[in-house]
Design a protein around this motif. Structure first.
Motif, PDB file in Angstrom:
ATOM      1  N   HIS A 144       0.811  -1.215   0.000  1.00 23.16           N
ATOM      2  CA  HIS A 144       0.000   0.000   0.000  1.00 23.16           C
ATOM      3  C   HIS A 144       0.847   1.270   0.000  1.00 23.16           C
ATOM      4  O   HIS A 144       0.314   2.374  -0.166  1.00 23.16           O
ATOM      5  N   LEU A 145       2.161   1.138   0.182  1.00 21.22           N
ATOM      6  CA  LEU A 145       3.042   2.299   0.140  1.00 21.22           C
ATOM      7  C   LEU A 145       3.443   2.661  -1.288  1.00 21.22           C
ATOM      8  O   LEU A 145       3.970   3.745  -1.534  1.00 21.22           O
ATOM      9  N   ALA A 146       3.215   1.758  -2.237  1.00 23.68           N
ATOM     10  CA  ALA A 146       3.627   1.986  -3.623  1.00 23.68           C
ATOM     11  C   ALA A 146       2.550   2.730  -4.400  1.00 23.68           C
ATOM     12  O   ALA A 146       1.366   2.440  -4.275  1.00 23.68           O
ATOM     13  N   TYR A 147       2.978   3.700  -5.174  1.00 24.76           N
ATOM     14  CA  TYR A 147       2.105   4.431  -6.095  1.00 24.76           C
ATOM     15  C   TYR A 147       0.869   4.982  -5.389  1.00 24.76           C
ATOM     16  O   TYR A 147      -0.259   4.830  -5.861  1.00 24.76           O
ATOM     17  N   GLN A 148       1.094   5.648  -4.254  1.00 23.40           N
ATOM     18  CA  GLN A 148      -0.018   6.185  -3.482  1.00 23.40           C
ATOM     19  C   GLN A 148      -0.744   7.315  -4.211  1.00 23.40           C
ATOM     20  O   GLN A 148      -1.858   7.683  -3.828  1.00 23.40           O
ATOM     21  N   ASP A 149      -0.137   7.846  -5.259  1.00 23.71           N
ATOM     22  CA  ASP A 149      -0.785   8.910  -6.015  1.00 23.71           C
ATOM     23  C   ASP A 149      -1.943   8.392  -6.856  1.00 23.71           C
ATOM     24  O   ASP A 149      -2.749   9.183  -7.347  1.00 23.71           O
ATOM     25  N   ALA A 150      -2.032   7.099  -7.049  1.00 22.13           N
ATOM     26  CA  ALA A 150      -3.224   6.503  -7.656  1.00 22.13           C
ATOM     27  C   ALA A 150      -4.241   6.301  -6.542  1.00 22.13           C
ATOM     28  O   ALA A 150      -3.998   5.582  -5.579  1.00 22.13           O
ATOM     29  N   ASN A 151      -5.384   6.975  -6.660  1.00 20.50           N
ATOM     30  CA  ASN A 151      -6.373   6.936  -5.596  1.00 20.50           C
ATOM     31  C   ASN A 151      -7.780   6.882  -6.184  1.00 20.50           C
ATOM     32  O   ASN A 151      -7.947   6.607  -7.375  1.00 20.50           O
ATOM     33  N   GLN A 152      -8.790   7.154  -5.368  1.00 20.03           N
ATOM     34  CA  GLN A 152     -10.168   7.019  -5.826  1.00 20.03           C
ATOM     35  C   GLN A 152     -10.532   8.015  -6.912  1.00 20.03           C
ATOM     36  O   GLN A 152     -11.478   7.778  -7.678  1.00 20.03           O
ATOM     37  N   SER A 153      -9.831   9.131  -7.003  1.00 21.83           N
ATOM     38  CA  SER A 153     -10.180  10.146  -7.991  1.00 21.83           C
ATOM     39  C   SER A 153      -9.134  10.302  -9.094  1.00 21.83           C
ATOM     40  O   SER A 153      -9.307  11.119  -9.991  1.00 21.83           O
ATOM     41  N   THR A 179      17.351  -4.361  -1.095  1.00 29.25           N
ATOM     42  CA  THR A 179      16.184  -3.546  -0.785  1.00 29.25           C
ATOM     43  C   THR A 179      15.873  -3.687   0.691  1.00 29.25           C
ATOM     44  O   THR A 179      16.168  -4.717   1.312  1.00 29.25           O
ATOM     45  N   THR A 180      15.313  -2.651   1.272  1.00 32.18           N
ATOM     46  CA  THR A 180      14.909  -2.725   2.671  1.00 32.18           C
ATOM     47  C   THR A 180      13.652  -3.573   2.798  1.00 32.18           C
ATOM     48  O   THR A 180      12.901  -3.757   1.835  1.00 32.18           O
ATOM     49  N   ARG A 181      13.405  -4.097   3.995  1.00 28.51           N
ATOM     50  CA  ARG A 181      12.196  -4.888   4.214  1.00 28.51           C
ATOM     51  C   ARG A 181      10.975  -4.012   3.961  1.00 28.51           C
ATOM     52  O   ARG A 181      10.883  -2.888   4.437  1.00 28.51           O
ATOM     53  N   GLY A 182      10.031  -4.527   3.188  1.00 28.41           N
ATOM     54  CA  GLY A 182       8.835  -3.771   2.866  1.00 28.41           C
ATOM     55  C   GLY A 182       9.037  -2.735   1.780  1.00 28.41           C
ATOM     56  O   GLY A 182       8.217  -1.827   1.625  1.00 28.41           O
ATOM     57  N   ASP A 183      10.126  -2.851   1.012  1.00 30.45           N
ATOM     58  CA  ASP A 183      10.376  -1.909  -0.081  1.00 30.45           C
ATOM     59  C   ASP A 183       9.145  -1.820  -0.978  1.00 30.45           C
ATOM     60  O   ASP A 183       8.627  -2.829  -1.454  1.00 30.45           O
ATOM     61  N   ALA A 184       8.653  -0.585  -1.191  1.00 34.09           N
ATOM     62  CA  ALA A 184       7.371  -0.404  -1.875  1.00 34.09           C
ATOM     63  C   ALA A 184       7.433  -0.743  -3.359  1.00 34.09           C
ATOM     64  O   ALA A 184       6.431  -1.150  -3.934  1.00 34.09           O
ATOM     65  N   TYR A 185       8.614  -0.612  -3.980  1.00 33.98           N
ATOM     66  CA  TYR A 185       8.670  -0.713  -5.436  1.00 33.98           C
ATOM     67  C   TYR A 185       9.300  -2.003  -5.941  1.00 33.98           C
ATOM     68  O   TYR A 185       8.988  -2.455  -7.046  1.00 33.98           O
ATOM     69  N   GLU A 186      10.196  -2.591  -5.169  1.00 26.27           N
ATOM     70  CA  GLU A 186      10.792  -3.874  -5.518  1.00 26.27           C
ATOM     71  C   GLU A 186      11.281  -3.903  -6.969  1.00 26.27           C
ATOM     72  O   GLU A 186      10.936  -4.771  -7.763  1.00 26.27           O
ATOM     73  N   ILE A 222       6.798  11.118 -11.915  1.00 21.87           N
ATOM     74  CA  ILE A 222       8.039  10.495 -12.370  1.00 21.87           C
ATOM     75  C   ILE A 222       8.690   9.789 -11.187  1.00 21.87           C
ATOM     76  O   ILE A 222       8.946  10.392 -10.150  1.00 21.87           O
ATOM     77  N   TYR A 223       8.945   8.507 -11.358  1.00 24.03           N
ATOM     78  CA  TYR A 223       9.527   7.682 -10.300  1.00 24.03           C
ATOM     79  C   TYR A 223      10.984   7.368 -10.665  1.00 24.03           C
ATOM     80  O   TYR A 223      11.265   6.844 -11.743  1.00 24.03           O
ATOM     81  N   LEU A 224      11.884   7.707  -9.766  1.00 30.56           N
ATOM     82  CA  LEU A 224      13.314   7.518  -9.981  1.00 30.56           C
ATOM     83  C   LEU A 224      13.866   6.538  -8.950  1.00 30.56           C
ATOM     84  O   LEU A 224      13.492   6.590  -7.779  1.00 30.56           O
ATOM     85  N   HIS A 225      14.783   5.679  -9.393  1.00 27.54           N
ATOM     86  CA  HIS A 225      15.342   4.642  -8.512  1.00 27.54           C
ATOM     87  C   HIS A 225      16.873   4.706  -8.582  1.00 27.54           C
ATOM     88  O   HIS A 225      17.451   4.649  -9.666  1.00 27.54           O
TER      89      HIS A 225
END
Length: 350
Positions: A144-153, A179-186, A222-225
């Motif tokens: 649920h931490l990944a891509y939080q900008d996608a929402n109901q609207s 990666t850290t434990r629980g990494d949102a993007y993997e 824009i997502y940067l890694h």
């Protein structure tokens, strides 16, 4: 994660399956899942219904299209005039598909929330050829931490993806990026294991060249890694900023050694359309199944240009569309009126 592919018969009840032309089977760039298409010569809107989803969770949806001269209408490798049709996710326009080459793979990708325990993906005929699809993929984003900008609207509409350093081998790590434990993007290790570095050790510049209509205001996510491949001894540190058009878009970034670090700034596609009241949808879907109304596809009231035949709805700026009238007299139905109609609480004419 292992991808599992199924035939689509359990997800749609319209259209017909057709094999692409034999000569494309010998093309090494084509994969088996593209060897057949589902074509929709009938109806204005034809919809897949994806069940058993987790309401409110995010899903990545990818649609793929390889014409492969399945209809025998291509001239050489050219589809002329271009084949155009619209793709919808739920009641909202996802994008317009423009097919010009028979051998080319066309893809559309989006991250969206499941509005209920199911999601409809629709192809709409706009009078510029017969819609078709080769492959429809769905991936549950369970963090649920990944891509939080996608929402109901709002949803995230895919524009482009770059694996930097993968072709030039500017910098390659054989040690493995953690990666850290629980990494949102993997992000896959193979992707994180290559990188591009600044030639002058100061500035790394990219011109993305969006090529979009400048008269339409668009915001990008824009997502940067990042990962630091070079161990810095003592108290050494590497600090940099991400800037867009010269303005800072992030705080100072200092990636840890061999550890994935993620930064993003924003693109949003707002959804203006509103889906029909869920209770009305459940009720009328039961009526559709009872009477085998295959001409009813997608959401019954939205978008308004695709409202179901014989259905009238009311719309308000502050609420969801409601089914208020049903006229089924022209569909040749007979028998007793089922109790399902009573569940259409806003219905005032039948």
């Amino acid at each position: 994660m292992v991808s599992q592919y199924e035939v689509d018969e359990g997800y749609i009840d319209t259209g017909r399956n057709v094999r692409i032309a034999d000569r494309y089977f010998e093309d090494s760039t084509q994969v088996r899942t593209w060897f057949t298409v589902r074509s929709f010569p009938d109806g204005t809107r034809n919809c897949y219904t994806i069940p058993r989803l987790k309401e409110g969770d995010r899903y990545l949806v990818r649609a793929s299209f390889v014409h492969g001269n399945y209809d025998g209408q291509a001239f050489g490798n050219s589809v002329a005039p271009p084949l155009l049709f619209d793709l919808y996710v739920g009641v909202n326009l996802w994008r317009r598909i423009n097919i010009t080459k028979a051998s080319t793979l066309y893809e559309a990708e989006i991250i969206t929330l499941a509005p209920s325990d199911s999601l409809s993906i629709c192809l709409a005929n706009i009078g510029s050829g017969t819609p078709f699809i080769s492959l429809l993929e769905l991936r549950h984003i369970d963090n649920h931490l990944a891509y939080q900008d996608a929402n109901q609207s709002a949803a995230l509409l895919f524009y482009s993806r770059y694996n930097l350093g993968s072709l030039t081998n500017d910098t390659v790590s054989s040690l493995g990026i953690k990666t850290t434990r629980g990494d949102a993007y993997e992000v896959p290790g193979m992707v994180m294991g290559t990188a591009t570095v600044a030639a002058d050790n100061f500035t790394l510049h990219y011109s993305l060249g969006y090529g979009l209509n400048s008269s339409v205001q668009t915001t990008f996510y824009i997502y940067l890694h990042f990962a630091d491949f070079n161990y810095l001894s003592g108290n050494g540190s590497r600090i940099f900023q991400v800037r867009a058009d010269g303005e800072p878009d992030s705080d100072n970034i200092s990636p840890a050694y061999l550890l994935a670090t993620h930064v993003h700034f924003i693109h949003r596609l707002a959804y203006p359309a509103v889906a029909t009241d869920p209770a009305d949808v459940d009720a009328i879907m039961g009526i559709k199944k009872l009477y085998q109304m295959k001409i009813w596809q997608g959401d019954p009231c939205a978008p308004q240009q695709f409202i179901w035949s014989g259905v009238n709805c009311t719309y308000s700026s502050s609420g969801t569309p409601r089914v208020t009238s049903l006229n089924l007299s022209y569909h040749g139905l007979n028998g007793a009126i089922p109790n399902t109609f009573a569940n259409l609480k806003a219905l005032n004419y039948l």
